[in-house]
Design a protein around this motif. Sequence first.
Motif, PDB file in Angstrom:
ATOM      1  N   ARG A  16      52.236  71.960  13.794  1.00 21.37           N
ATOM      2  CA  ARG A  16      52.350  70.806  12.896  1.00 21.37           C
ATOM      3  C   ARG A  16      50.954  70.270  12.613  1.00 21.37           C
ATOM      4  NH1 ARG A  16      56.288  66.188  14.672  1.00 21.37           N
ATOM      5  NH2 ARG A  16      57.728  67.727  13.891  1.00 21.37           N
ATOM      6  N   GLN A  18      48.960  67.138  10.031  1.00 16.43           N
ATOM      7  CA  GLN A  18      49.049  66.052   9.058  1.00 16.43           C
ATOM      8  C   GLN A  18      47.788  66.106   8.207  1.00 16.43           C
ATOM      9  OE1 GLN A  18      50.941  62.750  10.601  1.00 16.43           O
ATOM     10  NE2 GLN A  18      50.123  61.295   9.132  1.00 16.43           N
ATOM     11  N   ASP A  70      49.683  60.220   4.182  1.00 17.77           N
ATOM     12  CA  ASP A  70      49.474  61.647   4.356  1.00 17.77           C
ATOM     13  C   ASP A  70      50.775  62.415   4.162  1.00 17.77           C
ATOM     14  OD1 ASP A  70      46.877  61.032   5.017  1.00 17.77           O
ATOM     15  OD2 ASP A  70      47.202  61.194   7.181  1.00 17.77           O
ATOM     16  N   ARG A  72      52.838  65.953   5.902  1.00 22.82           N
ATOM     17  CA  ARG A  72      52.863  66.732   7.141  1.00 22.82           C
ATOM     18  C   ARG A  72      53.485  68.098   6.865  1.00 22.82           C
ATOM     19  NH1 ARG A  72      56.157  63.698  10.457  1.00 22.82           N
ATOM     20  NH2 ARG A  72      57.887  64.906   9.705  1.00 22.82           N
ATOM     21  N   ASP A  88      56.736  64.152   3.088  1.00 23.92           N
ATOM     22  CA  ASP A  88      55.864  63.242   2.351  1.00 23.92           C
ATOM     23  C   ASP A  88      56.468  61.847   2.358  1.00 23.92           C
ATOM     24  OD1 ASP A  88      57.574  62.787  -0.046  1.00 23.92           O
ATOM     25  OD2 ASP A  88      57.164  64.899  -0.461  1.00 23.92           O
ATOM     26  N   ARG A 129      60.257  58.440   4.057  1.00 25.72           N
ATOM     27  CA  ARG A 129      59.898  59.846   3.955  1.00 25.72           C
ATOM     28  C   ARG A 129      61.063  60.729   3.519  1.00 25.72           C
ATOM     29  NH1 ARG A 129      54.940  60.197   5.996  1.00 25.72           N
ATOM     30  NH2 ARG A 129      54.830  62.435   6.225  1.00 25.72           N
TER      31      ARG A 129
END
Length: 148
Positions: A16, A18, A70, A72, A88, A129
């Motif tokens: 993962r 960001q 940001d 991810r 997002d 998100r």
Amino acid sequence: MNQEIDELPRTARHFRVQLSPTPRAARLARLLAVEQLRTWGLADVLDDAAHLVAELAANAVTHARLPGRDFRMSLYVAGGALRIEVADARGDRLPETQLPPPTAESGRGLILVALLADRWGVADGPFPRKTVWAELDLARGRPEHGNP
């Protein structure tokens, strides 16, 4: 398109990152994904996965960009599949699922996602998100994906 998100089985591998919502970061997401998939030895899905990450990350920075927010990108290997997720901060802007008119200047990227992915969809939340995800089966046997 599948509107539901399934719970991921226990993952064997996870990555993962960001990133800022810029075109440069979208390219970086693709490069990082390619390097991670090479490290995991997933050459069979590398090209399709790279295209999927590129499209999903580009969509996040083009259509869901908010100053100071940001996006991810996550990669999971679980249950015989590679799952790519791009989250997002624009849960209010869901991807179009209909084909754009022939004269449209954009909107064809998710057609590529639908063609390359074995499954894909959108998951809400947590507010504000959304996550657009795509899965590639690791034991791909379909001729159009280069396997005999």
